[in-house]
Scaffold this active site. Structure first.
Site, PDB file in Angstrom:
ATOM      1  CG  HIS A  62      -2.235  -0.970   0.942  1.00  0.00           C
ATOM      2  ND1 HIS A  62      -2.805  -1.463   2.308  1.00  0.00           N
ATOM      3  CD2 HIS A  62      -2.641  -2.319   0.388  1.00  0.00           C
ATOM      4  CE1 HIS A  62      -3.731  -2.544   2.189  1.00  0.00           C
ATOM      5  NE2 HIS A  62      -3.496  -2.690   0.289  1.00  0.00           N
TER       6      HIS A  62
HETATM    7  C1  LIG Z   1      -0.242  -6.982  -4.536  1.00  0.00           C
HETATM    8  C2  LIG Z   1      -1.204  -5.917  -4.157  1.00  0.00           C
HETATM    9  C3  LIG Z   1      -2.264  -6.907  -3.475  1.00  0.00           C
HETATM   10  C4  LIG Z   1      -3.063  -5.869  -2.851  1.00  0.00           C
HETATM   11  N1  LIG Z   1      -3.963  -6.087  -2.175  1.00  0.00           N
HETATM   12  C5  LIG Z   1      -5.154  -4.961  -2.332  1.00  0.00           C
HETATM   13  C6  LIG Z   1      -5.948  -5.449  -1.735  1.00  0.00           C
HETATM   14  O1  LIG Z   1      -6.662  -6.370  -1.600  1.00  0.00           O
HETATM   15  N2  LIG Z   1      -7.179  -4.374  -1.255  1.00  0.00           N
HETATM   16  C7  LIG Z   1      -6.720  -3.300  -1.608  1.00  0.00           C
HETATM   17  O2  LIG Z   1      -7.327  -2.461  -1.565  1.00  0.00           O
HETATM   18  N3  LIG Z   1      -5.502  -2.422  -2.285  1.00  0.00           N
HETATM   19  C8  LIG Z   1      -4.370  -3.417  -2.324  1.00  0.00           C
HETATM   20  N4  LIG Z   1      -4.090  -3.166  -3.150  1.00  0.00           N
HETATM   21  C9  LIG Z   1      -3.034  -1.823  -3.167  1.00  0.00           C
HETATM   22  C10 LIG Z   1      -4.073  -1.107  -4.407  1.00  0.00           C
HETATM   23  O3  LIG Z   1      -3.598  -1.882  -5.772  1.00  0.00           O
HETATM   24  C11 LIG Z   1      -3.534   0.115  -4.635  1.00  0.00           C
HETATM   25  O4  LIG Z   1      -2.608   1.065  -3.973  1.00  0.00           O
HETATM   26  C12 LIG Z   1      -3.973   1.065  -6.151  1.00  0.00           C
HETATM   27  O5  LIG Z   1      -4.137   0.223  -6.903  1.00  0.00           O
HETATM   28  C13 LIG Z   1      -2.919   2.121  -5.939  1.00  0.00           C
HETATM   29  O6  LIG Z   1      -3.791   2.360  -7.795  1.00  0.00           O
HETATM   30  P1  LIG Z   1      -3.152   3.528  -8.836  1.00  0.00           P
HETATM   31  O7  LIG Z   1      -3.728   4.240  -9.148  1.00  0.00           O
HETATM   32  O8  LIG Z   1      -2.151   4.815  -7.458  1.00  0.00           O
HETATM   33  O9  LIG Z   1      -1.450   2.886  -8.907  1.00  0.00           O
HETATM   34  P2  LIG Z   1      -2.185   1.811  -9.973  1.00  0.00           P
HETATM   35  O10 LIG Z   1      -2.856   0.730  -9.837  1.00  0.00           O
HETATM   36  O11 LIG Z   1      -0.541   1.181  -9.319  1.00  0.00           O
HETATM   37  O12 LIG Z   1      -2.079   2.012 -11.244  1.00  0.00           O
HETATM   38  C14 LIG Z   1      -0.961   2.736 -11.312  1.00  0.00           C
HETATM   39  C15 LIG Z   1      -0.780   2.160 -13.562  1.00  0.00           C
HETATM   40  O13 LIG Z   1       0.522   2.968 -13.727  1.00  0.00           O
HETATM   41  C16 LIG Z   1       1.134   2.626 -14.880  1.00  0.00           C
HETATM   42  N5  LIG Z   1       2.558   3.108 -15.018  1.00  0.00           N
HETATM   43  C17 LIG Z   1       3.227   3.391 -14.187  1.00  0.00           C
HETATM   44  N6  LIG Z   1       4.779   3.916 -14.948  1.00  0.00           N
HETATM   45  C18 LIG Z   1       3.972   4.458 -16.084  1.00  0.00           C
HETATM   46  C19 LIG Z   1       4.786   5.292 -17.087  1.00  0.00           C
HETATM   47  N7  LIG Z   1       6.383   5.231 -16.955  1.00  0.00           N
HETATM   48  N8  LIG Z   1       4.898   4.780 -18.358  1.00  0.00           N
HETATM   49  C20 LIG Z   1       3.471   4.272 -18.434  1.00  0.00           C
HETATM   50  N9  LIG Z   1       2.442   3.561 -17.709  1.00  0.00           N
HETATM   51  C21 LIG Z   1       2.937   3.476 -15.707  1.00  0.00           C
HETATM   52  C22 LIG Z   1       1.118   1.087 -14.389  1.00  0.00           C
HETATM   53  O14 LIG Z   1       2.027   0.043 -14.977  1.00  0.00           O
HETATM   54  C23 LIG Z   1       0.464   0.886 -13.709  1.00  0.00           C
HETATM   55  O15 LIG Z   1      -0.691   0.326 -14.398  1.00  0.00           O
HETATM   56  C24 LIG Z   1      -3.041  -4.215  -3.655  1.00  0.00           C
HETATM   57  C25 LIG Z   1      -1.417  -4.246  -4.333  1.00  0.00           C
HETATM   58  C26 LIG Z   1      -1.027  -4.966  -4.428  1.00  0.00           C
HETATM   59  C27 LIG Z   1       0.567  -4.678  -5.592  1.00  0.00           C
END
Ligand SMILES: Cc1cc2nc3c(=O)[nH]c(=O)nc-3n(C[C@H](O)[C@H](O)[C@H](O)COP(=O)(O)OP(=O)(O)OC[C@H]3O[C@@H](n4cnc5c(N)ncnc54)[C@H](O)[C@@H]3O)c2cc1C
Length: 548
Positions: A470
């Protein structure tokens, strides 16, 4: 070189990026480009909840970061995976659906973000979800993300709920409503047996509508500026460097490690750090990458006293095929669950003002992670520190965008974090001694945790703790010197550039981060569209310090 003009360019098709793109795309005269570093989410292992450990080994669908060295953990490195595909980490996470404690958001407001109180966030939490028990004062009934309350019928799940109550924790029917604290059956973002993610529920339909272009396997290297105004991005696809222009805004949605990384590569960050890597400064924003937080997790494990307690023991190919077929044709059986069916929130001690420890629970021993299915009879409580104070950072190691930055979490560096987690572990071992577990409890994998000294529990923690995955708060919202974005996600010191993802959280909430990140995306995108925010909806909650 290819050049394309859009109104908005969104970097990252993850939990937040999918929502931002889809909502912007509702205005049919607006053109949006989404650039995602990873591939499609078209995989049975992404869709089937019980198969969630498999994408974690699919190298083309993950970012594999190493964080550390962690000084409080004796210099250990900690593996940190993130999703790299349509849907981002929302396409490989555990699907545990938690908003956080309402008090978390009122603290954001008390710290200066008056538009981010619980009352201000509640309408957006409701907007994104369809709760299976229907909409009400606290819950949404018509949003794109379908929420299923898990059945918790297996014997160890019933024992968990019983023992928790025997240890003094109330049974909470909906921990995402009036009261977070207590034991509960979890809710999951699962839609009729299929993972519900931003990628599936928001972005795919938006792309089909026509004004949202999605380019997969495209790694954004940096944001391009004209003076202080963001005007586009440079990205790499199939080994070719390409560019795209944004007439209105560039919006970074890369997540808590990648968004600060892209900012630094683009010349937005602490001037001295940029200079040391030979990167020309566009704006000296000292907080970029700083203030990073995460949830620490450690498992308290017991064997079962007899066979037949844990599901999925002795799984062979035939049994796995049967589970797959039941899921595929009937949407029934083990395939439709993430197995995280029960849990709790509680205070590590009476000295704490509201819940700061979360239990996630698995009715089995062995590794579900990394695609391994060597399951043994037993059970494990995952003890998660919900409101840590320790903060770390993301810093540049190289100006090469293909190389990962240096990430240090400073896990358990603050004395208070160590105190709270040690108390949480001890209490967990006491809960397991309750009568509810008598007919199931076998030997402890680590005997007597509840009786060990602080020093001994901490020595065990140092070796065994990991992450709940997280990370957040590395591009913190606020208006102080170390804040990176304002309360609408606009990056300080530049124009036409926002960050909208988990990195903008000013302080980590007490619960999993997928749902809070989606809420932030729903709320901020309204401002990008120039819409008035939804009206605040004041609602009583159990930890509200104004009336408890
Ligand atoms: C193994 C795991 C288990 C988890 N379990 C839970 C759970 O059960 N419940 C829960 O609530 N949360 C859980 N989480 C956390 C939750 O999934 C994240 O907090 C949430 O997805 C964050 O969202 P975000 O949009 O910030 O980033 P993300 O969802 O990670 O999205 C970021 C995206 O940007 C893309 N990206 C990054 N840099 C670049 C770049 N330079 N160029 C192009 N694309 C790029 C990445 O590839 C990715 O697709 C878990 C996370 C993981 C990894």
């Amino acid at each position: 070189m290819r050049s394309n003009k859009y109104d908005y360019i969104i970097v990252g098709a993850g939990a937040a990026g999918s929502i931002v793109a889809a909502r912007l795309g509702e205005d049919s005269n607006v053109r949006i480009l989404v650039l995602e570093a990873g591939p499609h989410d078209n995989s049975i292992y992404v869709r089937m909840p019980a198969a969630m450990s498999y994408p974690l080994t699919d190298k083309k669908r993950i970012w594999e970061f190493e964080t550390g060295p962690e000084s409080a953990l004796g210099g250990r490195m900690v593996t940190h995976l993130r999703g790299k595909m349509l849907g981002g980490s929302g396409s490989l996470n555990g699907m545990v659906y938690v908003r956080g404690n309402p008090r978390d958001y009122d603290r954001w407001a008390e710290d200066g973000l008056s538009n981010w109180s619980y009352a201000h966030c509640l309408p957006y939490f409701k907007k994104l979800e369809s709760y299976d028990k229907g909409g009400n004062e606290y819950r949404g009934g018509q949003g794109p993300i379908r929420i299923t309350t898990l059945k918790a019928e297996l014997e160890p799940f019933r024992a968990f709920l019983e023992a928790g109550q025997q240890a003094g924790h109330p049974l909470t029917e909906d921990y995402n409503a009036y009261r977070q604290e207590g034991v509960h059956a979890y809710q999951a973002n699962i839609d009729n047996g299929i993972r519900a993610s931003g990628g599936r529920a928001y972005l795919r339909p938006a792309v089909r509508r026509g004004n949202v272009d999605l380019i997969l396997n495209a790694l954004v290297h940096k944001v391009e500026f004209s003076g202080k105004k963001a005007v586009g991005v440079t990205f790499e696809k199939d080994g070719q460097i390409q560019s795209a222009e944004a007439e209105r805004e560039v919006i970074l949605c890369g997540g808590a490690f990648n968004s600060p990384h892209v900012l630094l590569l683009s010349g937005v960050g602490p001037a001295a750090e940029l200079a040391s890597q030979g990167i020309k400064s566009v704006a000296d924003v000292p907080g970029v990458g700083k203030g990073l937080q995460d949830h620490v997790a450690v498992s308290v494990k017991y064997r079962a006293s007899h066979k037949g307690v844990s599901p999925a023991v002795d799984l062979n190919l035939i049994k796995m095929a049967l589970i797959g077929a039941q899921w595929l044709f009937l949407r029934r059986g083990l395939g439709i669950t993430n197995l995280w069916e029960v849990g709790s929130f509680f205070k590590s001690s009476d000295a704490v003002d509201y819940a700061n420890i979360q239990h996630e629970f698995l009715p089995m021993l062995g590794e579900l992670m990394h695609g391994k299915v060597n399951i043994e009879e037993g059970f494990q409580y995952q003890v998660c520190l919900g409101r840590p104070e320790s903060r770390g950072g993301v810093t540049l190691k190289s100006p090469d965008p293909r190389l990962h930055p240096s990430i240090v979490l400073n896990y358990l560096q603050q004395e208070q974090d160590r105190r709270n987690l040690i108390d949480g572990v001890r209490h967990t071992d006491e809960v397991i001694q309750q009568k509810g577990w008598d007919s199931i409890r076998g030997e402890a994998i680590v005997p007597g945790l509840r009786k060990k000294s602080d020093a001994d529990v901490f020595a065990w923690l140092k070796e065994n703790m990991g992450t709940q995955y997280h990370p957040c708060s590395s591009c913190r919202m606020g208006d102080d010197d170390m804040a990176v974005v304002d309360d609408e996600g606009r990056v300080h010191g530049v124009e036409s550039l926002r960050v909208i993802d988990a990195s903008v959280m000013p302080r980590i909430p007490n619960g999993n981060l997928h749902c809070p990140t989606m809420m932030i995306a729903e709320k901020m995108v309204d401002r990008v569209r120039g819409r008035q925010p939804l009206l605040p909806q004041p609602a009583h909650y159990a930890d509200d310090k104004r009336w408890t």
